[in-house]
Design an enzyme around this catalytic site. Sequence first.
Site, short mmCIF file in Angstrom:
data_model
loop_
_atom_site.label_atom_id
_atom_site.label_comp_id
_atom_site.label_asym_id
_atom_site.label_seq_id
_atom_site.Cartn_x
_atom_site.Cartn_y
_atom_site.Cartn_z
N GLU A 138 5.08 -10.11 -4.93
CA GLU A 138 5.99 -10.60 -3.90
C GLU A 138 5.46 -10.48 -2.48
OE1 GLU A 138 9.02 -7.73 -5.23
OE2 GLU A 138 9.20 -7.20 -3.12
N CYS A 152 4.46 -10.00 5.09
CA CYS A 152 4.15 -8.78 4.36
C CYS A 152 3.69 -9.19 2.96
CB CYS A 152 5.40 -7.90 4.29
SG CYS A 152 5.17 -6.42 3.28
N CYS A 193 2.70 -0.72 -9.08
CA CYS A 193 1.87 0.27 -8.37
C CYS A 193 1.78 1.52 -9.23
CB CYS A 193 2.50 0.61 -7.02
SG CYS A 193 1.50 1.77 -6.05
N CYS A 199 5.67 6.67 -6.21
CA CYS A 199 6.48 7.37 -5.21
C CYS A 199 7.95 7.29 -5.61
CB CYS A 199 6.27 6.76 -3.82
SG CYS A 199 4.54 6.75 -3.33
N CYS A 210 10.50 4.62 -4.28
CA CYS A 210 10.02 3.26 -4.19
C CYS A 210 10.31 2.44 -5.45
CB CYS A 210 8.51 3.29 -3.92
SG CYS A 210 7.73 1.68 -3.99
N CYS A 252 9.95 -2.26 -0.85
CA CYS A 252 8.85 -2.92 -1.53
C CYS A 252 9.09 -2.86 -3.03
CB CYS A 252 7.52 -2.28 -1.16
SG CYS A 252 7.38 -0.53 -1.54
S1 SF4 Z 1 5.47 3.44 -1.72
FE1 SF4 Z 1 5.60 2.22 -3.61
S2 SF4 Z 1 4.06 0.60 -3.40
FE2 SF4 Z 1 3.60 2.19 -1.86
S3 SF4 Z 1 2.13 3.57 -2.88
FE3 SF4 Z 1 4.17 4.44 -3.29
S4 SF4 Z 1 4.79 3.55 -5.27
FE4 SF4 Z 1 3.07 2.31 -4.49
#
Ligand code: SF4
Length: 353
Positions: A90, A103, A110, A114, A117, A334
Amino acid sequence: MSDAAPLLLDLPLDELPAEAGRSYRRDQLAGWLYARGAGDVDAMTDLPRAWRAELAGAWRVDPFDGFERFASRDGSVRYLFTLPDGRRTEAVYMPYARRTTVCISSMVGCPAGCTFCATGALGFGRNLTRGEIVGQLLAVARAEGVAPTVIRNVVLMGMGEALLNYDAAVSAIRTMIDPRGLDLSPRRITLSTVGLPRRIERLAGEGLPLTLAVSLHAPDDETRRTIIPTAHAHDVDDVMASLHTWYAATKRRVSVEYTMLRGVNDAPWQADALADRLSGLLSHVNLIPFNVWDGSPQAGSDRATIQAFRDRLEAAGVSVSVRFSRGQDSGAACGQLSWQQSHGAAGADAPAG
Ligand code: SF4
């Protein structure tokens, strides 16, 4: 041309095909791909017809099989792209009055995981290629009916940890700043990272004066490791040392991203510890109100707590602002849009295109 055909955008500019070895044809092709953002070879009307047929038979121009477009009430537009392998990634188009920003993503999903996220919750799909990264800018421009050169700011802050897809991300950035590519100022490209010290040091040696945005999210190892699993591999001291290396090499102010999580990282002592950490480093802190998403395990700090945190940092001499993200009604965190799609929850707005 089949989906398996290679992607022209994956080629460095110097390696683009040139009809019968004529370099001006290579430059013409680059102009069509980047400055004009052509979506297929047929649109490149001043290339010889026979060469166009040859190119169309051997190469893909558009990295994506399709996209969904989600317009937000604040004017930003989120794009969910479908790749030829069926995976999705995206981008977000933000047409600010004086500086249009896009962006983009560096991965599908990913691996960093995190906790706050939505992309982390998706897990890791795959790395995007160089052409799939820069191609998001071109595809967004085509869909918005603007020339790619209208986009003057790029943020690698969508899905993925760009420094874990290092070669493709750096190669895509080199195409963005090349006058034959998108001719962007490197200063207008922001690379967001969760803070990988060895990769930051390597990036410092690339001669690219980008804007580096580091997701610190906590000033102490114990808290940070509850938010960012990859932080178990290195401590905050190590991250800070790499940021000093970055600044020494680039003379670029570091953006420090700090998502405000209720009861996790928003205590007054954490503001004081953050100010201590940043002492001696030219930096700017962005406090980010947490945009709660369906299924998120954490809650955001309230407005008064964010204000108090900000005031404390300012009193300690830290440059700080509170960043309210755009696109809150169409899935702002995100990876949130993809997460909603894969879990069957619709965004607030219906797809607009
Ligand atoms: S914030 Fe989300 S996209 Fe960014 S590194 Fe952490 S898990 Fe990955």
